[in-house]
Scaffold this motif. Sequence first.
Motif, short mmCIF file in Angstrom:
data_model
loop_
_atom_site.label_atom_id
_atom_site.label_comp_id
_atom_site.label_asym_id
_atom_site.label_seq_id
_atom_site.Cartn_x
_atom_site.Cartn_y
_atom_site.Cartn_z
N TYR A 184 45.93 42.66 38.80
CA TYR A 184 47.14 41.88 38.54
C TYR A 184 47.12 40.57 39.32
O TYR A 184 47.46 39.51 38.80
CB TYR A 184 48.34 42.75 38.92
CG TYR A 184 49.65 42.03 39.06
CD1 TYR A 184 50.34 41.56 37.95
CD2 TYR A 184 50.22 41.85 40.32
CE1 TYR A 184 51.55 40.92 38.09
CE2 TYR A 184 51.43 41.21 40.46
CZ TYR A 184 52.09 40.75 39.35
OH TYR A 184 53.29 40.12 39.49
N MET A 185 46.68 40.64 40.58
CA MET A 185 46.60 39.43 41.40
C MET A 185 45.58 38.45 40.84
O MET A 185 45.77 37.23 40.89
CB MET A 185 46.26 39.80 42.84
CG MET A 185 47.33 40.57 43.57
SD MET A 185 48.86 39.61 43.77
CE MET A 185 48.30 38.34 44.89
N SER A 186 44.48 38.96 40.32
CA SER A 186 43.45 38.07 39.76
C SER A 186 43.99 37.32 38.54
O SER A 186 43.66 36.15 38.32
CB SER A 186 42.19 38.87 39.39
OG SER A 186 42.40 39.67 38.24
N ILE A 187 44.82 37.99 37.75
CA ILE A 187 45.44 37.34 36.59
C ILE A 187 46.35 36.21 37.05
O ILE A 187 46.29 35.09 36.53
CB ILE A 187 46.22 38.37 35.76
CG1 ILE A 187 45.26 39.36 35.09
CG2 ILE A 187 47.08 37.68 34.70
CD1 ILE A 187 45.97 40.50 34.38
N ASN A 188 47.20 36.49 38.04
CA ASN A 188 48.11 35.47 38.54
C ASN A 188 47.37 34.32 39.20
O ASN A 188 47.73 33.15 39.01
CB ASN A 188 49.09 36.09 39.54
CG ASN A 188 50.23 36.82 38.86
OD1 ASN A 188 51.20 36.21 38.47
ND2 ASN A 188 50.08 38.11 38.70
N ALA A 189 46.32 34.64 39.97
CA ALA A 189 45.55 33.58 40.62
C ALA A 189 44.90 32.67 39.57
O ALA A 189 44.92 31.44 39.70
CB ALA A 189 44.48 34.20 41.52
N GLY A 190 44.35 33.26 38.52
CA GLY A 190 43.74 32.46 37.47
C GLY A 190 44.74 31.59 36.76
O GLY A 190 44.48 30.41 36.49
N SER A 191 45.94 32.14 36.47
CA SER A 191 46.94 31.36 35.74
C SER A 191 47.53 30.25 36.59
O SER A 191 47.75 29.13 36.10
CB SER A 191 48.05 32.29 35.23
OG SER A 191 48.71 32.92 36.31
N VAL A 192 47.78 30.51 37.89
CA VAL A 192 48.34 29.48 38.76
C VAL A 192 47.36 28.33 38.94
O VAL A 192 47.70 27.16 38.77
CB VAL A 192 48.72 30.07 40.14
CG1 VAL A 192 49.06 28.96 41.12
CG2 VAL A 192 49.90 31.01 40.01
#
Length: 728
Positions: A184-192
């Motif tokens: 989940y954190m990797s998804i947010n990091a990629g989107s930000v």
Amino acid sequence: MTDDRLKIRKDDTANDNTMEAKQPNKRKASPKICGTNYPLSISFIVVNEFCERFSYYGMKAVLTLYFIHYLHWSSNLSTAIYHAFSGLCYFTPVIGAIIADSWLGKFKTIIYLSIVYVIGHVVKSVGAIPDVGDSTVHIALSMFGLILIAFGTGGIKPCVAAFGGDQFEEEHTEERRKFFSIFYMSINAGSVLSTVITPILRGDVQCFGGDCYALAFGVPAALMIVALVVFIAGSGLYKKSPPEGNVLLNVCKCIGFAIRNRWRSSKKSPKRNHWLDWAEEKYSKGLIQEIKMVLRVLVLYIPLPMFWALFDQQGSRWTLQATRMNMDFGGGFIIKPDQMQMLNALLILVFVPIFDMGVYPLVGLCRINLTPLRKMATGMILAALAFCAATVVEVNVIKTVVEPPPPKECLLQVFNLVNGEAVSVEIKGHNIFPDKIESYKDPVGYTRLPLEDVHKVLPVTVSQNGVPHQCELNITENLAYSLILYSEGTVIKCKQEKDNIIKSEKGEAFLRFINTHSENMNITVGSVNFFAPSSYGISASLSVERGIYTQVTCKSDTKTYYIDLGLLDFGATYTFILGMGTETLELHKMEDVQANNVHIAWQIPQYVLITAGEVMFSITGLEFSYSQAPASMKSVLQAGWLLTVAFGNVIVLIVAEGAGLEQWTEFLLFAALLVAVSIIFSIMAYFYTYVDPDQLAKLAKDEDNMVKLKEKEKENMDMIDVPKSTKM
């Protein structure tokens, strides 16, 4: 960002029950990370997801502006295509799930569709290179690339997270839960990161003489290639479950059989308690009972697309709203309109723990029973409030906009350069200037001029001190004009100029020069050159980057002057009058179209509200769906949930192309529709009875076992009671 980032948070418990297939017996253990119970293979999956999400959200962040500024589409068409693409991205996961579960398995599906994904990105990037063909070629490449990307990202969406869960041993449930948090954190990091970086690549890097969309799309393409290479690199470490058939297909077949059987049955057939019971002749009662439970939840999904119709406008309508706002945060820091989307991802990271550890416990202390469906209804209301906030912002934003005239009308402003004295202007058949027009230093602004036809030539009488002078206007509907009055000796003459009243959606300022000097003037503003002919000549209206311009070079045929233009602000249109003084070149600045005076920070409340709504609606919705569905049917509900996102984008597509409303009215319409839908949803939720699906499924399976046992006993009795033959 939509729920692909949110669903992972609650997916860990669901994944225990939705594994694609049981692991083969005595499978060789996968290498671990530093002596832990975490398989080394998950590191490849996490990096793959980070790169893929960077690729997707980075490309999508600049997509609307690409349509408008590169393909030169209208804002309505751009919004429609943006949401058509978004909708397709959420229709295709169903196809990806069927391919993975029925034929290829998750691993091969991810590989093959990632290749399609990469090709789509490359085609999209090539389509953004100006030297590649004409506009038709650019449009064809862009649309083909987007279709491939939609099939790629949508196809792998239901596979990657579940494939990561497959890597863990059955007993390592805690490690699996933590993996989904990391995922989940990797998804947010990629989107930000992508929503910050790709707008910079678009706007701050210049290529082919303008914004570098080829680079803004090319970097996400490179990240997708990295994602594919990293995923393939871990191939030898993965646990790969073979496909075991698609539950969704079985559900569809069962429903289809029940409908056909009911339709073909005679009136003498025994009545059934439920229409799905007509499938009992072919399918087990356990499966039928599970489908009934799923259908109860899917009925509640019917109103949900309206929420996503509002939510996904962050990348379209809200981005376009940001282009007409003041983006200066002081100190030389200027945010780009497409970077505002990063707020959603950042706020998600903040709000999830706040709601879990603060808001929900406090509500519980107030003895309010905040059930999952009530949370979802509250999330809808928050999203509607976000669009009310967006409406307020939009109403203030359009105050700086000069509205284009409707059919059979045009806009006219008059510049009086006649020796600084007032004049009277009469247009035959019209009385739009009843008062005298003073010097250009006291401008009147645009006035609507009605026309009897699409095109008209109108006689104009200009009077000064009782002496009339004749000229004419040659005008067309829907356009804006400036009528410049000046004198040659004792004669007043007119010069007509078509004006640009459309604000720059790149945050640039438009300007032009009227040269009253007897020599030609060449003015250099930044990297843009203006040529103003002598004797009331008018330069072209060109755009320059927003900024403060001092010591601007202005060259006549015989001398070089330096003039101070001051601040050329976001979205404004200026007219500069150049005249001769005793020693210097006199300059008068007029603002034809007002600069953007609403700061982009006023968008923060609407982002806060819609993100809070997303936390209450999306996370809770997924949690509720999984809790109300039997283990074998969770993938069916996941497909249904993704389809609500797809249909939400279809709603925006229809409204954007069909309604033809002003933007603030459209925002208010969406808010009102979502409030109405939330009321309908609340009524449906009131009559919903929460169930324990595992218990009901167990009862149904026990009933199946009892039926089978009775059938077996009957067979045994038939064998015992076989009649003896009467013949010897």
